[in-house]
Design a protein around this motif. Structure first.
Motif, short mmCIF file in Angstrom:
data_model
loop_
_atom_site.label_atom_id
_atom_site.label_comp_id
_atom_site.label_asym_id
_atom_site.label_seq_id
_atom_site.Cartn_x
_atom_site.Cartn_y
_atom_site.Cartn_z
N TYR A 68 10.78 37.85 62.13
CA TYR A 68 12.28 37.53 61.37
C TYR A 68 13.13 39.15 61.56
O TYR A 68 14.27 39.07 61.66
N GLY A 107 11.56 52.98 56.94
CA GLY A 107 11.25 52.63 58.37
C GLY A 107 10.39 51.83 58.69
O GLY A 107 9.68 51.23 57.94
N GLY A 108 10.41 51.48 60.08
CA GLY A 108 9.47 50.70 60.81
C GLY A 108 8.14 51.38 60.61
O GLY A 108 8.14 52.43 60.45
N LEU A 138 7.57 52.50 53.90
CA LEU A 138 7.05 52.64 55.18
C LEU A 138 6.02 51.61 55.51
O LEU A 138 5.34 51.85 56.37
N GLY A 139 6.09 50.81 54.84
CA GLY A 139 5.08 49.63 55.10
C GLY A 139 3.48 49.75 54.79
O GLY A 139 3.22 50.66 54.03
N LEU A 159 7.20 48.03 48.75
CA LEU A 159 6.52 47.02 49.91
C LEU A 159 6.78 45.70 49.57
O LEU A 159 6.03 45.13 48.86
N ARG A 160 7.83 45.12 50.19
CA ARG A 160 8.01 43.55 49.95
C ARG A 160 6.80 42.73 50.30
O ARG A 160 6.26 43.00 51.30
N GLU A 162 7.06 39.71 50.82
CA GLU A 162 7.87 38.93 51.58
C GLU A 162 7.58 37.33 51.41
O GLU A 162 8.43 36.48 51.53
N ARG A 182 -1.42 42.98 53.30
CA ARG A 182 -0.44 43.17 52.20
C ARG A 182 -0.52 43.35 50.78
O ARG A 182 -0.29 44.17 50.32
N MET A 201 12.45 37.50 51.19
CA MET A 201 13.59 37.27 51.44
C MET A 201 13.69 35.76 50.99
O MET A 201 13.12 35.03 50.96
N PHE A 232 17.49 36.10 53.78
CA PHE A 232 17.09 36.03 55.12
C PHE A 232 18.48 36.10 55.86
O PHE A 232 19.25 35.09 55.69
N VAL A 233 18.63 36.99 57.10
CA VAL A 233 19.93 36.88 57.87
C VAL A 233 19.25 36.81 59.23
O VAL A 233 18.40 37.91 59.70
N TYR A 305 19.66 50.65 63.49
CA TYR A 305 18.58 50.15 62.60
C TYR A 305 18.95 48.80 61.93
O TYR A 305 19.23 48.46 60.87
N LEU A 307 17.97 45.32 61.11
CA LEU A 307 17.10 44.18 60.91
C LEU A 307 17.62 42.73 61.18
O LEU A 307 16.78 42.07 61.41
N TYR A 308 18.88 42.78 61.12
CA TYR A 308 19.54 41.48 61.19
C TYR A 308 20.86 41.64 61.75
O TYR A 308 21.58 42.75 61.63
N1 SAM Z 1 8.58 48.29 57.77
C1 SAM Z 1 8.69 48.37 56.31
C2 SAM Z 1 8.25 47.03 55.85
O1 SAM Z 1 8.17 46.01 56.26
O2 SAM Z 1 7.76 46.96 54.57
C3 SAM Z 1 10.03 48.73 55.58
C4 SAM Z 1 11.25 48.48 56.51
S1 SAM Z 1 11.60 46.80 56.54
C5 SAM Z 1 12.87 46.63 57.71
C6 SAM Z 1 12.20 46.28 55.00
C7 SAM Z 1 12.56 44.85 54.57
O3 SAM Z 1 13.50 44.41 55.46
C8 SAM Z 1 11.36 43.88 54.78
O4 SAM Z 1 10.50 43.99 53.84
C9 SAM Z 1 12.19 42.78 55.03
O5 SAM Z 1 12.00 41.72 53.84
C10 SAM Z 1 13.54 43.12 55.34
N2 SAM Z 1 14.11 42.30 56.38
C11 SAM Z 1 13.53 42.37 57.68
N3 SAM Z 1 14.04 41.64 58.55
C12 SAM Z 1 15.12 40.97 58.05
C13 SAM Z 1 16.11 39.98 58.03
N4 SAM Z 1 16.09 39.35 59.35
N5 SAM Z 1 16.86 39.32 57.01
C14 SAM Z 1 16.77 39.96 55.83
N6 SAM Z 1 15.85 40.87 55.51
C15 SAM Z 1 14.97 41.46 56.56
#
Ligand code: SAM
Ligand code: SF4
Ligand code: FES
Length: 347
Positions: A68, A107-108, A138-139, A159-160, A162, A182, A201, A232-233, A305, A307-308
């Motif tokens: 995503y 961050g990633g 930071l994942g 830390l989502r 997900e 996770r 999301m 989610f986007v 940065y 993500l979407y």
């Molecule tokens: N890399 C770390 C992680 O994944 O936990 C932290 C940064 S990550 C970009 C943060 C959050 O962005 C993710 O947990 C995810 O839920 C959200 N995210 C990533 N892609 C997305 C999308 N397309 N739409 C909405 N939220 C998104």
């Protein structure tokens, strides 16, 4: 009839799977009432205050390939950058002057950020700004790494998860990533004494209403201090480019259910919510959210940065966003405060 479920949820702080599901299925009938009750519960614990967190997006490099996310390693069109320890500190310093008392380093998953580098930045921020909280996002890292970062002074970790459904997790991530790891991370962070934030999301591909009902049960059981949810986007350079975005309506309704399930939780109205609906963050606050996370990253890197698609606030200075947010929040009858904004264990 569904109003009764909302009253029951407010009274006892939980519902059965079937009751949560019925509410989610009939949300249009109870949306306003749920928001009203969630706002009242939020007020009981946090008054009119909205906490702000300064988000420092330190790296757009990521070794992972979540289907995503625009930062996924396979997205060859992504523009990559990383901030040095000095630049991160500079963002925090600038944020402190603007009134922020919590910094979120996000961050990633980027191997450049060793424990040593991060411990150095965290301890420097804590030494220079002892009245501030440091949150990390930071994942997945090792247990040992989480322990070292905590010892260096990190207070919170986001830390989502997900999705709480393992089969769904597998459809959102490649084989190299596992639901098991996770969850290992989440329980490690909790055991180490971090204020813990999880989340998911809303409207991610393949998510069902049953999944959402199960999310509520998972959150109730885990009892995190923070829950980050946002729609989610889709991002044009990911495998999920053709999937529909999640909606502000469903996201705000779930914010209300989460507030009623975990009355003291720290609950952000996210940038993604502001992206799918220009009034999304205000609607989130009115539905029970009490946190905003404006961006403190240097303007020069913000558009990287991604993500979407269509992410908001990528061209604005932090100071501009703060002014903009103050006005937006004042219109909801709430007020942004300068405070660490800790979880209230006591009233
Ligand atoms: N890399 C770390 C992680 O994944 O936990 C932290 C940064 S990550 C970009 C943060 C959050 O962005 C993710 O947990 C995810 O839920 C959200 N995210 C990533 N892609 C997305 C999308 N397309 N739409 C909405 N939220 C998104
Ligand atoms: Fe990396 Fe996080 Fe994006 Fe997954 S969601 S690709 S871990 S930055
Ligand atoms: Fe960023 Fe309005 S909040 S410009």
């Amino acid at each position: 009839m569904y109003k009764k479920f909302i009253d029951k949820l407010e009274k006892q702080g939980s519902l059965s799977f079937d009751e949560y599901l019925a509410l989610i299925e009939h949300r249009d009938e109870v949306r306003e009432y749920a928001a009203e009750r969630a706002f009242a519960v939020r007020r009981r614990y946090y008054g009119n205050t909205v906490f702000i967190r300064g988000l420092i997006e330190l790296s757009s490099y990521c070794k992972n390939d979540c289907y995503y996310c625009g930062l996924r390693a396979s997205n060859k069109n992504a523009q990559r950058y990383r901030l040095t320890a000095e630049q991160i500190f500079f963002c925090a310093e600038n944020g402190y002057e603007l009134g922020f008392r919590t910094f979120v380093l996000q961050g990633g998953e980027d191997a450049y950020y060793t424990d040593e580098l991060l411990c150095g930045v965290i301890s420097k921020i804590k030494a220079c700004f002892p009245d501030c909280a440091v949150t990390l996002s930071l994942g997945e890292r090792s247990t040992e790494s989480y322990r070292k970062l905590k010892e260096a002074g990190a207070d919170r970790y986001l830390l989502r998860h997900e999705t709480a459904n393992e089969a769904h997790y597998k459809r959102l991530h490649p084989k190299a990533m596992s639901f098991e790891n996770r969850m290992r991370c989440i329980y490690d962070l909790k055991a180490l004494g971090y204020q813990l934030g999880v989340g998911f999301m809303v409207g991610s591909p393949f998510q069902t209403e049953e999944d959402l009902a199960r999310e509520m049960l998972f959150l109730k059981e885990l009892q995190p201090q923070m829950v980050g949810i946002g729609p989610f986007v889709s991002h044009r350079n990911t495998p999920f480019k053709d999937y529909e975005n999640g909606t502000a309506e469903l996201t705000t309704f779930l914010l209300s259910l989460i507030r009623l399930t975990l009355p003291r939780v720290l609950l952000p109205a996210t940038t993604a919510l502001g992206t799918v609906d220009p009034m999304g963050r205000e609607k989130g606050i009115l539905a029970g959210a009490n946190v905003l996370m404006p961006n403190l990253s240097p303007v020069g890197v913000r558009k990287k940065y991604l993500l979407y698609d269509n992410k908001i606030c990528t061209g604005d200075e932090a100071a501009q966003c703060i002014e903009c947010l103050k006005n937006r929040i004042a219109a909801t009858g709430c007020e942004i405060v300068t405070d660490r904004g800790d979880y209230r264990y006591e009233l």
